[in-house]
Motif scaffolding. Sequence first.
Motif, PDB file in Angstrom:
ATOM      1  N   LYS A 186     -51.906  -4.232  42.161  1.00 12.36           N
ATOM      2  CA  LYS A 186     -52.832  -5.031  41.357  1.00 12.36           C
ATOM      3  C   LYS A 186     -54.271  -4.912  41.831  1.00 12.36           C
ATOM      4  CE  LYS A 186     -49.363  -8.436  39.975  1.00 12.36           C
ATOM      5  NZ  LYS A 186     -48.970  -9.876  39.987  1.00 12.36           N
ATOM      6  N   ASN A 187     -54.464  -4.928  43.157  1.00 10.98           N
ATOM      7  CA  ASN A 187     -55.816  -4.856  43.689  1.00 10.98           C
ATOM      8  C   ASN A 187     -56.324  -3.415  43.684  1.00 10.98           C
ATOM      9  OD1 ASN A 187     -55.775  -7.650  44.299  1.00 10.98           O
ATOM     10  ND2 ASN A 187     -54.655  -7.221  46.178  1.00 10.98           N
ATOM     11  N   VAL A 188     -57.621  -3.246  43.579  1.00 10.38           N
ATOM     12  CA  VAL A 188     -58.227  -1.923  43.640  1.00 10.38           C
ATOM     13  C   VAL A 188     -58.305  -1.484  45.093  1.00 10.38           C
ATOM     14  CG1 VAL A 188     -60.297  -0.564  43.154  1.00 10.38           C
ATOM     15  CG2 VAL A 188     -59.554  -2.321  41.537  1.00 10.38           C
ATOM     16  N   MET A 189     -57.705  -0.338  45.399  1.00 17.74           N
ATOM     17  CA  MET A 189     -57.687   0.174  46.768  1.00 17.74           C
ATOM     18  C   MET A 189     -58.950   0.995  47.037  1.00 17.74           C
ATOM     19  SD  MET A 189     -54.774  -0.910  48.093  1.00 17.74           S
ATOM     20  CE  MET A 189     -55.182  -2.439  47.216  1.00 17.74           C
ATOM     21  N   ALA A 190     -59.481   0.861  48.242  1.00 16.12           N
ATOM     22  CA  ALA A 190     -60.731   1.541  48.591  1.00 16.12           C
ATOM     23  C   ALA A 190     -60.528   3.005  48.928  1.00 16.12           C
ATOM     24  CB  ALA A 190     -61.404   0.829  49.768  1.00 16.12           C
ATOM     25  N   SER A 191     -59.310   3.392  49.275  1.00 20.29           N
ATOM     26  CA  SER A 191     -59.037   4.774  49.659  1.00 20.29           C
ATOM     27  C   SER A 191     -57.556   5.059  49.496  1.00 20.29           C
ATOM     28  CB  SER A 191     -59.449   5.022  51.115  1.00 20.29           C
ATOM     29  OG  SER A 191     -58.646   4.245  51.987  1.00 20.29           O
ATOM     30  N   ALA A 192     -57.187   6.339  49.619  1.00 25.19           N
ATOM     31  CA  ALA A 192     -55.780   6.716  49.554  1.00 25.19           C
ATOM     32  C   ALA A 192     -55.005   6.102  50.714  1.00 25.19           C
ATOM     33  CB  ALA A 192     -55.647   8.236  49.574  1.00 25.19           C
ATOM     34  N   ALA A 193     -55.637   6.035  51.892  1.00 20.33           N
ATOM     35  CA  ALA A 193     -54.980   5.436  53.063  1.00 20.33           C
ATOM     36  C   ALA A 193     -54.689   3.962  52.825  1.00 20.33           C
ATOM     37  CB  ALA A 193     -55.856   5.612  54.301  1.00 20.33           C
ATOM     38  N   GLU A 194     -55.616   3.268  52.198  1.00 19.08           N
ATOM     39  CA  GLU A 194     -55.401   1.854  51.906  1.00 19.08           C
ATOM     40  C   GLU A 194     -54.274   1.671  50.893  1.00 19.08           C
ATOM     41  OE1 GLU A 194     -58.200  -1.381  49.825  1.00 19.08           O
ATOM     42  OE2 GLU A 194     -58.890  -0.841  51.852  1.00 19.08           O
ATOM     43  N   ALA A 195     -54.176   2.580  49.931  1.00 16.37           N
ATOM     44  CA  ALA A 195     -53.078   2.533  48.961  1.00 16.37           C
ATOM     45  C   ALA A 195     -51.736   2.738  49.657  1.00 16.37           C
ATOM     46  CB  ALA A 195     -53.283   3.591  47.881  1.00 16.37           C
ATOM     47  N   GLU A 196     -51.710   3.636  50.644  1.00 17.06           N
ATOM     48  CA  GLU A 196     -50.474   3.873  51.402  1.00 17.06           C
ATOM     49  C   GLU A 196     -50.048   2.617  52.153  1.00 17.06           C
ATOM     50  OE1 GLU A 196     -48.669   6.506  51.325  1.00 17.06           O
ATOM     51  OE2 GLU A 196     -49.910   8.249  50.824  1.00 17.06           O
ATOM     52  N   VAL A 197     -51.012   1.932  52.757  1.00 18.47           N
ATOM     53  CA  VAL A 197     -50.700   0.701  53.487  1.00 18.47           C
ATOM     54  C   VAL A 197     -50.186  -0.367  52.522  1.00 18.47           C
ATOM     55  CG1 VAL A 197     -51.662  -1.166  54.883  1.00 18.47           C
ATOM     56  CG2 VAL A 197     -52.330   1.190  55.342  1.00 18.47           C
TER      57      VAL A 197
END
Length: 229
Positions: A186-197
Motif C-alpha cells: 500500500k505504501n510507496v517504497m523509496a527503493s527496490a531494497a525497501e520494497a524487499e524489506v
Amino acid sequence: MDWEAKQYVGIHLKWDYEKRELRTSMDGYVEQALKEFKHVTPKQHYKGPSRIDRPTYGQKIQYVKVDNSPELPPALIKYIQQVTGKFLYYARAIDNTMIHAINDIASGANIQSTYDAAIYFLNYAACNPNAEVIYRASDMILNVDSDAAYLVHTKARSRAGGYLFLGNAARTQFNGPILVLAKIIKNVMASAAEAEVGALYMNAQEALSIRQCLIELGHPQPPTPNENR
C-alpha cells in the motif's frame, strides 16, 4: 462415499502412495471457462500470464508510467469482473502463476489497458489449461521464499510476493505451496531494497500463524528458513 478420495471441493486428487506424492488438478475447468467467455485459443503460445513491462535499463531514476487508455463501456467492465471471478479459485487452488495477473487486473482501472491485460491472461490460460501441483511427504518444516517487484503498479506502488511451503530439515526439498502471497504494497517504497524489506515483513506476518499451527499439531519448527530473491 468416495473411499479413494479422488475429488474434494472441485479439486481432483491423484494419490501415489509408493512415491508418497499427491498431484492436484482441476481437469477441464479452464476449457469450460474459455467456452463460457467464447475465447479462442491463440496460434501463438503464451508462456506468461501477463505482458512484461520492461524498465528503462541504465536509467538511475525509474519514473511512474502514466496510462492514458480510454475508459471501457459497462459491458466490458462486467466482462473483466467475470474473468477475474471465474479464475480466482482456480489460481489459488491450482495454478498459482496466475495470482499476480488476476490481482493486477482486478485492481486496475476500468480502461482499455486493463481489458487488454484480461485478454492476454485468457490467452495464457488457453495455452496452459491443465496445471498440476505436486505435494510430497516432508518433515513439515516451514520454508518461506520472499520477493518484491519495485514500482510495477499504479500510483507508484510495488508488489510483494511470497511462496510458503513445507520441506525437509536439510532444506533440500521443494514442495507444492501451502500459501502464495501476491499483494500490492500500500505504501510507496523509496527503493527496490525497501520494497524487499516490506515484502519480508508481509511474508513473516503470514508465516507466523502457520508456524504456530504446525507447532500445535506436533511438528516442532526450527528458525524459519527464508530466501529473499
